[in-house]
Design a protein around this motif. Structure first.
Motif, mmCIF file in Angstrom:
data_model
loop_
_atom_site.group_PDB
_atom_site.id
_atom_site.type_symbol
_atom_site.label_atom_id
_atom_site.label_comp_id
_atom_site.label_asym_id
_atom_site.label_seq_id
_atom_site.Cartn_x
_atom_site.Cartn_y
_atom_site.Cartn_z
ATOM 1 N N ASP A 4 -7.105 -7.814 4.582
ATOM 2 C CA ASP A 4 -6.341 -8.709 3.704
ATOM 3 C C ASP A 4 -5.844 -9.957 4.435
ATOM 4 O OD1 ASP A 4 -6.738 -6.974 1.599
ATOM 5 O OD2 ASP A 4 -4.837 -5.919 1.878
ATOM 6 N N LYS B 171 -12.869 -8.392 -3.638
ATOM 7 C CA LYS B 171 -11.399 -8.358 -3.733
ATOM 8 C C LYS B 171 -10.990 -8.955 -5.093
ATOM 9 C CE LYS B 171 -10.745 -6.260 0.011
ATOM 10 N NZ LYS B 171 -10.345 -4.860 -0.125
ATOM 11 N N ARG C 140 -6.880 2.082 6.565
ATOM 12 C CA ARG C 140 -5.449 2.422 6.581
ATOM 13 C C ARG C 140 -5.246 3.888 6.185
ATOM 14 N NH1 ARG C 140 -3.582 -2.396 2.997
ATOM 15 N NH2 ARG C 140 -5.387 -3.239 4.066
ATOM 16 N N SER D 78 -13.211 1.832 2.710
ATOM 17 C CA SER D 78 -12.167 1.510 1.730
ATOM 18 C C SER D 78 -11.109 2.593 1.705
ATOM 19 C CB SER D 78 -12.805 1.373 0.341
ATOM 20 O OG SER D 78 -11.824 1.532 -0.659
ATOM 21 N N ALA D 79 -9.869 2.186 1.969
ATOM 22 C CA ALA D 79 -8.763 3.148 1.949
ATOM 23 C C ALA D 79 -8.465 3.610 0.535
ATOM 24 C CB ALA D 79 -7.524 2.513 2.561
ATOM 25 N N GLN D 80 -8.803 2.773 -0.442
ATOM 26 C CA GLN D 80 -8.570 3.177 -1.834
ATOM 27 C C GLN D 80 -9.554 4.268 -2.232
ATOM 28 O OE1 GLN D 80 -8.670 -0.489 -4.062
ATOM 29 N NE2 GLN D 80 -6.843 -1.265 -3.064
ATOM 30 N N ARG E 273 1.536 4.203 -3.112
ATOM 31 C CA ARG E 273 1.307 5.624 -2.853
ATOM 32 C C ARG E 273 2.561 6.448 -3.118
ATOM 33 N NH1 ARG E 273 -2.431 2.719 -0.458
ATOM 34 N NH2 ARG E 273 -4.447 3.613 0.154
ATOM 35 N N THR F 116 -5.512 -1.016 -6.459
ATOM 36 C CA THR F 116 -4.969 0.191 -5.837
ATOM 37 C C THR F 116 -4.502 1.160 -6.911
ATOM 38 O OG1 THR F 116 -4.158 -1.292 -4.112
ATOM 39 C CG2 THR F 116 -3.474 0.994 -3.972
ATOM 40 N N SER G 244 0.833 -1.214 0.000
ATOM 41 C CA SER G 244 0.000 0.000 0.000
ATOM 42 C C SER G 244 0.863 1.259 0.000
ATOM 43 C CB SER G 244 -0.900 0.025 1.242
ATOM 44 O OG SER G 244 -1.834 -1.008 1.164
ATOM 45 N N ARG H 49 -7.690 2.713 -8.674
ATOM 46 C CA ARG H 49 -8.518 3.644 -7.880
ATOM 47 C C ARG H 49 -7.740 4.914 -7.528
ATOM 48 N NH1 ARG H 49 -10.904 -1.229 -4.757
ATOM 49 N NH2 ARG H 49 -12.690 -1.771 -6.044
HETATM 50 C C1 S3P Z 1 -5.624 -1.117 0.079
HETATM 51 C C2 S3P Z 1 -6.854 -1.068 0.672
HETATM 52 C C3 S3P Z 1 -7.710 -2.254 0.829
HETATM 53 C C4 S3P Z 1 -6.888 -3.532 0.741
HETATM 54 C C5 S3P Z 1 -5.977 -3.543 -0.449
HETATM 55 C C6 S3P Z 1 -5.005 -2.374 -0.382
HETATM 56 C C7 S3P Z 1 -4.879 0.142 -0.102
HETATM 57 O O1 S3P Z 1 -8.669 -2.271 -0.212
HETATM 58 O O2 S3P Z 1 -7.748 -4.663 0.694
HETATM 59 O O3 S3P Z 1 -5.237 -4.749 -0.517
HETATM 60 O O4 S3P Z 1 -3.683 0.114 -0.426
HETATM 61 O O5 S3P Z 1 -5.496 1.197 0.077
HETATM 62 P P1 S3P Z 1 -10.041 -1.418 -0.123
HETATM 63 O O6 S3P Z 1 -9.711 0.019 -0.167
HETATM 64 O O7 S3P Z 1 -10.833 -1.869 -1.326
HETATM 65 O O8 S3P Z 1 -10.676 -1.830 1.162
#
Ligand code: S3P
Length: 419
Positions: A304, A331, A183, A156-158, A18, A86, A14, A89
């Protein structure tokens, strides 16, 4: 026969995504070290280069020059995001505010994943973003954006990251409020790179602006990769595994809390905390595990790691419950069904009721002729740990997906396993 030893997992996936993608919005030059060598992060690097970005790669290190939004205006640029959600998005958020016509597509797995969740807030900001029935390809006509106040509909962090990154190029501040904490790498890195995201509980407000890359950045190791061997150590008698230099941000370490509650011994030795906590983590077998309830609010902190935690739950006494795991259905594959059917094929008692997952243990595995990961890297690694623990040698279909996140997983597994 236990898992024993000390290892350094690959760079966090992740954070690596970024670092590379945020260089599109940043000035300066940076030596990024310890990046993930997985295929997904290579996809973000290809996207960076497709936009005209310059970067020299040497193993886990990358010398990268920030593009600071200065790429040519493309009339039609197609970017292949391969398997990486990732990349797709976060890049959608970045491109939404920069003039040009972009088409983001991916492989068959990525083409089945929901993108409307990202397109919707970006459209509210004034971007032209369309998907095909809510899925890729994503077509973006980048242009001026206005800040919005957005309440995310999915934890969702993405999604959060895409809106915050778009917000950097908007005319006014953007606020994103999450229902559950996910996250926090995007906001932490924006602040670390000289931008501004103000946090008030689960409400984040990003001020438009440019970022500056630091001269060097050391990527911490990936807790989600470390989790396979750390979790194995929790349920295989006599095991003791230490993962070094691991990203230990609280939004990523939910699995350690669950292993601890199940009865494993978990020890942390913190080594740094800027921009996020990093340290060494040791998990040691401390007797048979017990089933626990994992609450809905914890799920984003271990999303995950559910496949490998589910494997641990098959070896625990009693029922382990994971509440509200519907995000697993979208996923790389429908991981909820994958976990149910593949652990079920090993004789485990796994049920799904509504959005909750239940596993009743302990189970002594029966070994089928083969298992099928459906080319889902995290499921393939989970099944590999299951077969190692059971000392069984049968094919795992689709295991060639493992390098998406952990290229030397099989070699590491052999090194840590003591016959
Ligand atoms: C991630 C966020 C999570 C995770 C993915 C990586 C990220 O997905 O499952 O492996 O790097 O922001 P979601 O944002 O779809 O929950």
């Amino acid at each position: 026969m236990p898992f024993i030893g000390t290892f350094v997992p690959p760079g966090d996936k992740s954070v690596s995504h970024r670092l590379i993608l945020m260089a599109l919005l940043a000035t300066g030059e940076s030596l990024l070290t310890g990046l993930s060598t997985g295929e997904d992060v290579a996809t973000s690097l290809s996207a960076f280069r497709a936009l005209g970005g310059e970067a020299r790669s040497s193993g886990e290190d990358l010398q990268i020059i920030g593009l600071n939004r200065n790429w040519p205006r493309f009339d039609q640029l197609e970017i292949d995001c391969r398997n990486s959600g990732t990349t797709m998005r976060l890049l959608t958020g970045i491109l939404a505010g920069i003039p040009g016509h972009y088409v983001l597509d991916g492989d068959d797995q990525l083409r089945r994943r929901p993108m409307e969740r990202v397109a919707k807030p970006l459209r509210q900001m004034g971007a032209k973003v369309t998907c095909h029935n809510g899925r890729p390809p994503v077509i973006i006509d980048g242009g001026p954006l206005t800040g919005i106040d957005y309440l995310t509909e999915h934890a969702s962090a993405q999604l959060k990251g895409a809106v915050l990154l778009a917000g950097l190029s908007a005319k006014s501040p953007t606020t994103v409020t999450e229902s559950l904490a996910t996250r926090a790498h995007t906001e932490n890195l924006i602040n670390y790179f000289g931008g501004r995201v103000a946090a008030e509980g689960l409400k984040l407000t990003v001020t438009p602006g440019t970022l500056t890359l630091p001269p060097t950045f050391k990527t911490p190791s990936d807790p989600s990769s470390a989790a396979f061997f750390l979790t194995a150590a929790a349920f295989i008698p006599d095991s003791r595994v230490t993962a070094q230099n691991v990203l230990l941000a609280p939004t990523r370490t939910g699995f350690l809390s669950v292993l601890n509650r199940m009865g494993a011994k978990v020890t942390l030795a913190m080594t740094s905390d800027s921009p996020e906590p990093v340290g060494d983590v040791t998990v040691e077998y401390a007797g048979p595990l017990t089933g626990v309830e994992v609450l809905a609010a914890e799920i984003p902190t271990l999303i995950d790691e559910i496949p490998i935690l589910a494997l641990a739950a098959t070896q625990a006494r009693g029922v382990t419950t994971f509440r509200k795991v519907d995000e697993l259905r979208v996923k790389e594959t429908d991981r909820l069904m994958g976990v149910r059917h593949q652990l079920g094929a090993l004789g485990a008692r796994v049920t799904v009721e509504g959005d909750d997952l239940f596993i009743k243990g302990p189970t002594s595995f029966i070994i089928p002729e083969s298992l099928d990961s459906a080319s889902d890297h995290r499921l393939a690694m989970t099944l590999s740990v299951a077969l190692t623990a059971a000392r069984a040698n049968i094919p795992i279909l689709g295991a060639e997906s493992i390098p998406i996140s952990y290229p030397n997983f099989m070699e590491r597994s052999r090194l840590l396993w003591r016959e």
